[in-house]
Design an enzyme around this catalytic site. Structure first.
Site, PDB file in Angstrom:
ATOM      1  N   GLU A  81     -37.346 -12.188  38.552  1.00 49.00           N
ATOM      2  CA  GLU A  81     -36.506 -11.346  37.679  1.00 49.00           C
ATOM      3  C   GLU A  81     -36.503 -11.866  36.243  1.00 49.00           C
ATOM      4  O   GLU A  81     -36.166 -13.030  36.011  1.00 49.00           O
ATOM      5  CB  GLU A  81     -35.077 -11.305  38.240  1.00 49.00           C
ATOM      6  CG  GLU A  81     -34.220 -10.282  37.518  1.00 49.00           C
ATOM      7  CD  GLU A  81     -32.844 -10.074  38.158  1.00 49.00           C
ATOM      8  OE1 GLU A  81     -32.728 -10.159  39.403  1.00 49.00           O
ATOM      9  OE2 GLU A  81     -31.899  -9.812  37.402  1.00 49.00           O
ATOM     10  N   LYS A 261     -23.789 -11.484  43.007  1.00 49.49           N
ATOM     11  CA  LYS A 261     -25.259 -11.421  43.049  1.00 49.49           C
ATOM     12  C   LYS A 261     -25.831 -12.188  41.860  1.00 49.49           C
ATOM     13  O   LYS A 261     -26.829 -12.906  41.976  1.00 49.49           O
ATOM     14  CB  LYS A 261     -25.698  -9.950  43.039  1.00 49.49           C
ATOM     15  CG  LYS A 261     -27.191  -9.718  43.244  1.00 49.49           C
ATOM     16  CD  LYS A 261     -27.982  -9.640  41.971  1.00 49.49           C
ATOM     17  CE  LYS A 261     -29.450  -9.343  42.253  1.00 49.49           C
ATOM     18  NZ  LYS A 261     -30.287  -9.358  41.054  1.00 49.49           N
ATOM     19  N   ASP A 277     -33.360 -22.703  52.422  1.00 51.60           N
ATOM     20  CA  ASP A 277     -33.149 -21.440  53.127  1.00 51.60           C
ATOM     21  C   ASP A 277     -32.230 -20.548  52.278  1.00 51.60           C
ATOM     22  O   ASP A 277     -30.998 -20.682  52.326  1.00 51.60           O
ATOM     23  CB  ASP A 277     -32.524 -21.765  54.491  1.00 51.60           C
ATOM     24  CG  ASP A 277     -32.323 -20.536  55.362  1.00 51.60           C
ATOM     25  OD1 ASP A 277     -32.318 -19.411  54.822  1.00 51.60           O
ATOM     26  OD2 ASP A 277     -32.151 -20.700  56.582  1.00 51.60           O
ATOM     27  N   HIS A 378     -32.195  -8.065  27.874  1.00 51.21           N
ATOM     28  CA  HIS A 378     -33.471  -8.036  28.605  1.00 51.21           C
ATOM     29  C   HIS A 378     -34.601  -7.630  27.676  1.00 51.21           C
ATOM     30  O   HIS A 378     -35.636  -8.253  27.619  1.00 51.21           O
ATOM     31  CB  HIS A 378     -33.421  -6.943  29.684  1.00 51.21           C
ATOM     32  CG  HIS A 378     -33.038  -7.421  31.042  1.00 51.21           C
ATOM     33  ND1 HIS A 378     -33.352  -8.658  31.517  1.00 51.21           N
ATOM     34  CD2 HIS A 378     -32.381  -6.798  32.049  1.00 51.21           C
ATOM     35  CE1 HIS A 378     -32.895  -8.770  32.749  1.00 51.21           C
ATOM     36  NE2 HIS A 378     -32.293  -7.660  33.096  1.00 51.21           N
TER      37      HIS A 378
HETATM   38  C1  MEV Z   1     -28.628  -8.826  37.627  1.00 50.68           C
HETATM   39  O1  MEV Z   1     -29.610  -9.389  38.470  1.00 50.68           O
HETATM   40  C2  MEV Z   1     -27.361  -9.613  37.710  1.00 50.68           C
HETATM   41  C3  MEV Z   1     -26.171  -8.992  36.971  1.00 50.68           C
HETATM   42  O2  MEV Z   1     -26.006  -7.642  37.417  1.00 50.68           O
HETATM   43  C4  MEV Z   1     -24.954  -9.818  37.320  1.00 50.68           C
HETATM   44  C5  MEV Z   1     -23.651  -9.221  36.855  1.00 50.68           C
HETATM   45  O3  MEV Z   1     -23.555  -7.987  36.718  1.00 50.68           O
HETATM   46  O4  MEV Z   1     -22.710 -10.011  36.689  1.00 50.68           O
HETATM   47  C6  MEV Z   1     -26.413  -8.941  35.496  1.00 50.68           C
END
Ligand code: MEV
Length: 390
Positions: A81, A261, A277, A378
């Site tokens: 990513e 995430k 893992d 990004h």
């Molecule tokens: C993207 O991989 C992760 C984010 O969505 C985390 C977040 O929203 O806090 C940018």
């Protein structure tokens, strides 16, 4: 294309490649990519897992600027990513002014579960008394399964008797607490609970069913905190926006899932680079986000607050079954390089690094979301990279 290929596993890697070339109509160029095994030879790859047809490469990067418990680290990360590595490096810089990340000691206790079914309510007490009476003997039996672990100072420490209500009636669940030291522990734990289950089978009421590690490793928690520089974050208004973003994640499981995430973006990238893992870590983290939640539902794994000097403080705590010993961890050519760069040999230190990377990744995402937005950041990075290349 049919998916039932008789005896596919019996073929060599090269034979499987020829079968797939025909089946999937691969071009010669695609076949050549499959034949590029990188730093492996086909036999090594075949020994890792089943039905291997090639080797899959991903970028191996380093995040910079990490100061954790007063030690400097370069963090190996494997991720596809964009922005993750840059974001972690940047956020690690925000924390340096106030001493970087401070991490607490991490224990290496894993839980092995033994499920006992077909019992009546009144038999629960009988099982509980038996386990408590025989505990020393049971722990000795578990420990006799892993002389190496015992010689290094690890081993089974306790057995806790739990009762649960299920759609199939009451069950007793034994939790065997095992200090697995620098290993992830699945092998040691599963071996011990299987041996205990064999012994217990005809000594307690009911029927023993599952014997398996739990990935909700609440006795192997990693916790860290940091104070972030307000100017580097973008000023007091951004700090206030970050607090709004945090409040959102704390209150709303839909947002908390994405927030968490983002934390795991960093932790899993480090875990992959060190041969750990990732699924166990992810499962434990997300389960803990519910288990620990004060709101009664899935919530943010991190906490933020503003101190009396107006500085943003962050804290992250989650289960961290991450290891420095294990087959892939010690023998994969890239993980060996990762550990040389990290200069870490103890699982506790790696767990502390991992939780710091998680917090850095989280604050980087929150800062971007609370200011210019993720896409703009990004794209800026993406364009810069293209510019660098041309
Ligand atoms: C993207 O991989 C992760 C984010 O969505 C985390 C977040 O929203 O806090 C940018």
């Amino acid at each position: 294309m049919k998916s039932s290929i008789s005896g596919f596993y019996k073929h060599t890697v090269e034979e499987r490649q020829s079968i797939i070339k025909k089946l999937a109509d691969l071009t010669d160029a695609e076949q050549n990519i499959l034949k590029n095994f990188g730093y492996f030879n086909p036999d090594e790859l075949d020994a890792y897992t089943e039905n291997v047809i090639g080797s899959f490469q991903l970028p191996f990067s380093l995040a910079t600027n990490f100061l954790i418990n007063e030690n400097e680290y370069l963090i190996p990360m494997v991720t596809e990513e964009p922005s993750i590595v840059a974001a972690a490096s940047n956020a690690a810089r925000f924390a340096r002014k106030y001493g970087g990340f401070r991490c607490e000691p991490v224990k290496s206790i894993m839980i092995g579960q033994i499920q006992i079914v077909k019992i009546e309510e009144e038999q629960i007490i009988e099982i509980s008394q038996f386990i408590n009476f025989e505990k020393k003997k049971l722990l000795d039996l578990a420990n006799s399964c892993d002389e190496k672990l015992i010689s290094l100072g690890g081993g089974a420490r306790d057995i806790i008797v739990r009762q649960i209500k299920t759609i199939k009636g009451p069950m007793v669940i034994l939790h065997v607490l095992i200090d697995v030291l620098d290993a992830m522990g699945a092998n040691a734990v599963n071996t011990m609970v299987e041996a205990l289950a064999n012994y217990l089978e005809d000594k307690i009421p009911g029927m023993i069913m599952l014997k398996i590690i739990s990935n909700l490793s609440i006795h192997r928690m990693a916790k860290c905190s940091a104070i972030f520089d307000t100017e580097m974050l973008g000023g007091p208004e951004i700090v206030s926006n970050i607090m709004n973003a945090y409040a959102f994640a704390q209150a709303d499981p839909f947002r908390a899932t994405t927030h968490n995430k983002g934390i795991m973006n960093g932790i899993s990238a480090l875990a992959l680079a060190t041969g750990n893992d990732t699924r166990a870590l992810e499962a434990g983290a997300h389960a803990f986000a519910s288990y620990n939640s004060k709101t009664g539902s899935y919530s943010s794994l991190s906490k933020y607050w503003v101190d009396h000097q107006g500085r943003l403080c962050g804290e992250l705590e989650l289960p961290m079954p991450i290891a420095t010993i294990g087959n892939i961890i010690q023998n994969h050519p890239m993980t060996r390089i990762a550990f040389k760069i990290l200069q870490v040999s103890k699982a506790e230190e790696l767990a502390q690094i991992a939780v710091a990377v998680g917090l850095a990744q989280n604050i980087a995402a929150l800062r971007a979301l609370a200011s210019e937005g993720i896409q703009k950041g990004h794209m800026k990075l993406h364009n810069k990279k293209l510019g660098n290349k041309s």
